[in-house]
Write a protein that holds these residues in place. Structure first.
Motif, PDB file in Angstrom:
ATOM      1  N   ARG A  32      47.532  48.932  40.041  1.00 42.16           N
ATOM      2  CA  ARG A  32      48.259  48.212  38.989  1.00 42.16           C
ATOM      3  C   ARG A  32      47.658  48.508  37.617  1.00 42.16           C
ATOM      4  NH1 ARG A  32      48.226  43.976  35.720  1.00 42.16           N
ATOM      5  NH2 ARG A  32      46.074  43.388  36.257  1.00 42.16           N
ATOM      6  N   ARG A  33      46.329  48.510  37.534  1.00 40.08           N
ATOM      7  CA  ARG A  33      45.675  48.702  36.236  1.00 40.08           C
ATOM      8  C   ARG A  33      45.699  50.160  35.766  1.00 40.08           C
ATOM      9  NH1 ARG A  33      40.177  44.978  35.981  1.00 40.08           N
ATOM     10  NH2 ARG A  33      41.013  43.103  37.011  1.00 40.08           N
ATOM     11  N   GLU A  77      45.135  46.323  43.071  1.00 39.29           N
ATOM     12  CA  GLU A  77      44.797  46.012  41.686  1.00 39.29           C
ATOM     13  C   GLU A  77      44.366  47.268  40.932  1.00 39.29           C
ATOM     14  OE1 GLU A  77      44.313  43.533  38.273  1.00 39.29           O
ATOM     15  OE2 GLU A  77      45.502  43.454  40.133  1.00 39.29           O
ATOM     16  N   TRP A 120      36.717  40.771  46.760  1.00 43.14           N
ATOM     17  CA  TRP A 120      38.093  41.205  46.998  1.00 43.14           C
ATOM     18  C   TRP A 120      38.187  41.751  48.421  1.00 43.14           C
ATOM     19  CZ3 TRP A 120      42.039  41.837  43.104  1.00 43.14           C
ATOM     20  CH2 TRP A 120      41.632  41.570  41.796  1.00 43.14           C
TER      21      TRP A 120
END
Length: 287
Positions: free
Chosen positions: A171-172, A168, A160
């Protein structure tokens, strides 16, 4: 225990500074453009005394952002329950506007390493960091912010890029992000990428704080430039320019001046805050 300070639930889109006890009286008497303060959590986990009394008085006047350096969010071991309990106690009575930590690790086999160490950006690391953030937010009962690191090396196994990795995680986990603009510049010089492209790829809508600070200039073993995130001098001109680029894209955000070593007299730090105030005004004028 005395009552909690007045609760400030948000940071203003204005300059803040990292609080140092030698500036206590001047911050109260002549704060200038400074509208909020940051403290390091680990400096205020004791049971009383002058540091906590001064912090209570400051929190009556200024929103406080608490910045942690000891949770080891990226470490392989479970989070230190005792450290997390001390942090919960501090945030419970202080009721700060924000709490943040670093995308880094600093513990191994029960030992605390006095540094914020880098992580490979892999799916396994992502899962571990999200699990740790979930635990922190569950215990604290609040959202935390996660800060991008200053980097001196890159891992070959990373799959990544850093902005996507942080996006991310957010987001999680539902955490917010803290964008350290000086860290971006330091990493860009050390790793050979363009700092503006990093900012352009960053999820600025998730950013709740911006940080800037000074860095030292050195060379690596091959004579290439090497920047050290020292927080020991004035903000460099290229970092001010990168802050302008960031604010032009994000709009006004809370901007912190970090100066943690070789701390100057208050007028010098207040002048850095004034420059941040001018930078914050430019996007509003352009709009």
């Amino acid at each position: 225990m005395p009552p909690s300070p007045a609760r400030h639930t948000a940071l203003p889109a204005a300059p803040g500074v990292g609080y140092k006890p030698q500036h206590y009286a001047q911050i109260l008497d002549t704060p200038g453009p400074v509208r909020w303060l940051e403290i390091h959590a680990e400096n205020y986990m004791g049971d009383g005394g002058r540091p906590l009394a001064q912090l209570r008085a400051l929190a009556e006047r200024f929103p406080i952002s608490v910045h942690g350096v000891g949770l080891s969010i990226g470490g392989e071991a479970p989070l230190d329950a005792a450290h997390l309990a001390r942090l919960e106690h501090l945030l419970g009575w202080l009721a700060p506007a924000r709490f943040s930590e670093h995308l880094a690790w600093s513990t191994h086999d029960g030992a605390f390493l006095n540094d914020l160490l880098p992580l490979p950006y892999t799916d396994a690391t992502l899962t571990r960091v999200v699990d740790h953030i979930d635990r922190v937010q569950e215990v604290l009962g609040r959202q935390m912010l996660l800060e991008n690191p200053s980097s001196y090396l890159a891992f070959a196994e990373s799959t990544w890029d850093e902005p996507a990795f942080l996006q991310e995680i957010a987001r999680r986990s539902g955490c917010g992000l803290l964008l350290d603009v000086n860290n971006v510049f330091v990493s860009a010089v050390n790793l050979g990428f363009t700092p503006q492209s990093y900012i352009d790829a960053f999820p600025l809508d998730l950013v709740e704080e911006l940080h800037i600070g000074g860095h030292d200039t050195d060379e690596d073993d091959h004579g290439a430039p090497l920047l050290i995130d020292s927080h020991g001098r004035a903000v460099a001109d290229p970092v001010w320019a990168l802050l302008d680029h960031t604010l032009a894209r994000s709009g006004p955000k809370p901007v912190l001046i970090e100066w943690d070593t070789d701390v100057p007299d208050w007028p010098v730090l207040a002048e850095e805050a004034r420059r941040a105030e001018e930078a914050l005004a430019r996007p509003r004028l352009a709009a």
